[in-house]
Design a protein around this motif. Sequence first.
Motif, mmCIF file in Angstrom:
data_model
loop_
_atom_site.group_PDB
_atom_site.id
_atom_site.type_symbol
_atom_site.label_atom_id
_atom_site.label_comp_id
_atom_site.label_asym_id
_atom_site.label_seq_id
_atom_site.Cartn_x
_atom_site.Cartn_y
_atom_site.Cartn_z
ATOM 1 N N PRO A 45 0.630 -1.244 0.060
ATOM 2 C CA PRO A 45 0.014 0.065 -0.177
ATOM 3 C C PRO A 45 0.823 1.285 -0.109
ATOM 4 N N ALA A 46 0.603 2.022 -0.892
ATOM 5 C CA ALA A 46 1.254 3.433 -0.941
ATOM 6 C C ALA A 46 0.643 4.306 0.095
ATOM 7 N N PRO A 47 1.573 5.266 0.781
ATOM 8 C CA PRO A 47 1.234 6.060 1.639
ATOM 9 C C PRO A 47 -0.268 6.883 0.966
ATOM 10 N N LEU A 48 -1.094 7.268 1.590
ATOM 11 C CA LEU A 48 -2.346 7.877 1.358
ATOM 12 C C LEU A 48 -2.241 9.144 1.916
ATOM 13 N N ILE A 49 -2.777 10.238 1.220
ATOM 14 C CA ILE A 49 -2.727 11.812 1.362
ATOM 15 C C ILE A 49 -4.398 12.076 1.228
ATOM 16 N N ILE A 50 -4.944 12.501 2.122
ATOM 17 C CA ILE A 50 -6.250 12.917 1.954
ATOM 18 C C ILE A 50 -6.397 14.474 2.163
ATOM 19 N N VAL A 51 -7.150 15.026 1.198
ATOM 20 C CA VAL A 51 -7.105 16.556 0.930
ATOM 21 C C VAL A 51 -8.470 17.161 1.363
ATOM 22 N N SER A 52 -8.429 18.229 2.211
ATOM 23 C CA SER A 52 -9.668 19.030 2.241
ATOM 24 C C SER A 52 -9.416 20.376 1.596
ATOM 25 N N HIS A 53 -10.582 20.715 0.804
ATOM 26 C CA HIS A 53 -10.629 21.966 0.078
ATOM 27 C C HIS A 53 -11.015 23.153 1.006
ATOM 28 N N GLY A 54 -10.817 24.448 0.507
ATOM 29 C CA GLY A 54 -11.130 25.728 0.989
ATOM 30 C C GLY A 54 -12.556 25.910 0.870
ATOM 31 N N THR A 55 -12.879 27.298 1.702
ATOM 32 C CA THR A 55 -14.429 27.542 1.782
ATOM 33 C C THR A 55 -14.972 27.594 0.239
ATOM 34 N N GLY A 56 -16.212 27.084 0.381
ATOM 35 C CA GLY A 56 -17.051 26.969 -0.958
ATOM 36 C C GLY A 56 -16.317 26.411 -2.228
ATOM 37 N N GLY A 57 -15.155 25.689 -1.810
ATOM 38 C CA GLY A 57 -14.590 24.884 -3.148
ATOM 39 C C GLY A 57 -14.929 23.578 -3.475
ATOM 40 N N SER A 58 -13.916 22.738 -3.702
ATOM 41 C CA SER A 58 -14.444 21.241 -4.134
ATOM 42 C C SER A 58 -12.945 20.562 -4.198
ATOM 43 N N GLY A 59 -13.126 19.291 -3.937
ATOM 44 C CA GLY A 59 -11.961 18.502 -3.931
ATOM 45 C C GLY A 59 -11.224 18.504 -5.682
ATOM 46 N N SER A 60 -12.511 18.509 -6.345
ATOM 47 C CA SER A 60 -12.019 18.382 -7.863
ATOM 48 C C SER A 60 -11.024 19.859 -8.314
ATOM 49 N N ALA A 61 -10.999 20.656 -7.343
ATOM 50 C CA ALA A 61 -10.375 21.936 -7.576
ATOM 51 C C ALA A 61 -8.972 22.017 -6.719
ATOM 52 N N MET A 62 -8.803 20.797 -6.441
ATOM 53 C CA MET A 62 -7.386 20.873 -5.689
ATOM 54 C C MET A 62 -6.147 20.190 -6.259
ATOM 55 N N GLU A 63 -6.371 19.804 -7.529
ATOM 56 C CA GLU A 63 -5.350 19.298 -8.378
ATOM 57 C C GLU A 63 -4.168 20.213 -8.358
ATOM 58 N N TRP A 64 -4.154 21.270 -8.029
ATOM 59 C CA TRP A 64 -2.810 21.913 -8.037
ATOM 60 C C TRP A 64 -1.880 21.475 -7.068
ATOM 61 N N LEU A 65 -2.684 20.950 -5.926
ATOM 62 C CA LEU A 65 -1.817 20.370 -4.816
ATOM 63 C C LEU A 65 -1.853 18.783 -5.039
ATOM 64 N N VAL A 66 -2.801 18.167 -5.576
ATOM 65 C CA VAL A 66 -2.682 16.855 -5.714
ATOM 66 C C VAL A 66 -1.719 16.206 -6.658
ATOM 67 N N GLY A 67 -1.588 17.111 -8.002
ATOM 68 C CA GLY A 67 -0.574 16.594 -9.056
ATOM 69 C C GLY A 67 0.746 16.161 -8.637
ATOM 70 N N PRO A 68 1.441 16.953 -8.044
ATOM 71 C CA PRO A 68 2.881 16.382 -7.371
ATOM 72 C C PRO A 68 2.630 15.414 -6.549
ATOM 73 N N LEU A 69 1.551 15.278 -5.822
ATOM 74 C CA LEU A 69 1.678 14.259 -4.707
ATOM 75 C C LEU A 69 1.495 12.875 -5.554
ATOM 76 N N VAL A 70 0.644 12.845 -6.671
ATOM 77 C CA VAL A 70 0.594 11.680 -7.360
ATOM 78 C C VAL A 70 1.582 11.174 -8.113
ATOM 79 N N THR A 71 2.261 12.535 -8.728
ATOM 80 C CA THR A 71 3.497 12.165 -9.381
ATOM 81 C C THR A 71 4.673 11.658 -8.610
ATOM 82 N N ALA A 72 4.850 11.960 -7.309
ATOM 83 C CA ALA A 72 5.589 11.484 -6.460
ATOM 84 C C ALA A 72 5.354 10.213 -5.886
ATOM 85 N N GLY A 73 3.916 9.298 -6.336
ATOM 86 C CA GLY A 73 3.919 8.009 -6.107
ATOM 87 C C GLY A 73 2.847 7.759 -4.935
ATOM 88 N N PHE A 74 2.324 8.919 -4.318
ATOM 89 C CA PHE A 74 1.213 8.814 -3.415
ATOM 90 C C PHE A 74 -0.181 8.489 -3.922
#
Length: 299
Positions: A45-74
Motif C-alpha cells: 500500500p502506497a502512503p495515502l494523502i487525504i485532501v480538504s478543500h477551502g471555503t466554498g471549493g471542491s476536492g476537484s479543484a485541488m489538483e494544483w496540490l494533488v498533482g505533485p503528490l500523485v507524481t511522487a507516487g502517493f
Amino acid sequence: MTISGRAQYRTRVLHDESRRDLRDPSRPRPIRLYQWEPQPRPATPAPLIIVSHGTGGSGSAMEWLVGPLVTAGFRVVALDHHGNDFIDGYEPEGFLFGWERPRDISFTLDALAKEEMLGPVGAAGFSFGGYAVAALAGARVDSQKVAAVLAETIPLPEIPEFPGVLAALRKKVAQDELLIHIDRSGADLTDARIRAVFQVAPGWGPLVTSSSLASIQIPVEIIWGGADTIAPFHEINCYLAGIPAATGRSAGPEVRHEDFFDPAATNTKARDHVARQAATFFTRHLGHPCQVDRPRGHQ
C-alpha cells in the motif's frame, strides 16, 4: 474515470448514516470523493494523502496540490464537504459548522480501510481545510468562541460565497438545535491514523484552543502567503506558534489567498512550488511511496 491534465481520478459518493443530509434530513450525509492512484500501483500500500478543500471549493479543484503528490507516487483522496462545495451548492451549516469536516475525513478513512489496507496516512488542507486537517491532529475548537460568533458577539468576516450566512442559519436551525451543535463543536476529533499534516493558509486559527495545539505531537508544516488578507499571518501564527513541532514558511511576500485557488491567478509558480513542498514533506514523514514497508534485504 475522469482525466484532468495528466492525472486520472475516479469519483464516487459515500454516505454517513450517523449524520443527516443538510437539505433532506431523511437521507444520510453525502461525501463525494475524488481518488487518484499512483501508476503503476505498488505491490504494498502506497502512503495515502487525504485532501480538504477551502471555503466554498471542491476536492476537484485541488489538483494544483494533488498533482505533485500523485507524481511522487502517493495515493490521494480529496473530498467535497457537504454544504460547502460548489458542486452541490451551499448551506449555512457547511460554512459555520466546520467541525463536521474532520468527521468527513475520518468517515472516509473508515470506508477506505474496509476496502483495502491503508498505508501510512497524511492530511493536507487549504484555508478552511487547513483547520480540518489540524483537527485530525488534535486541534479543538473553543465552543464559547463558536457561540459568540454565532451570536455575532465576535464579528464574522463577510463570506463572499454566502453573504448573510448567519441570518440564513438562524432562519433554518432552531435555537435549541443550534445549542446542540455548539456543544458538539468542542469535541476531540483526533484521528490517530494521521501521521503528518500539511496546512496551506489555514483558517479558523483564532477559534482553536491553545491547549489543544500544544498537545499536537505529529509533524505539521504550515505555508502562508505574505499578501494574504483572508488568512493573514497573525491568524496563521496561532497554529505556527501553538504547535510545538510545527515548521512553516511564507510562499512569498506577494502571494495572496486567491493565488492558491483562483483559476485566473497569475502567480501559479508559488502555488506549484508549495505543492512540491507538500510532496517533499510527506515523503520525509511517511516514507517514499516506493519504499514503504520494504524488507530490509531489498533496500
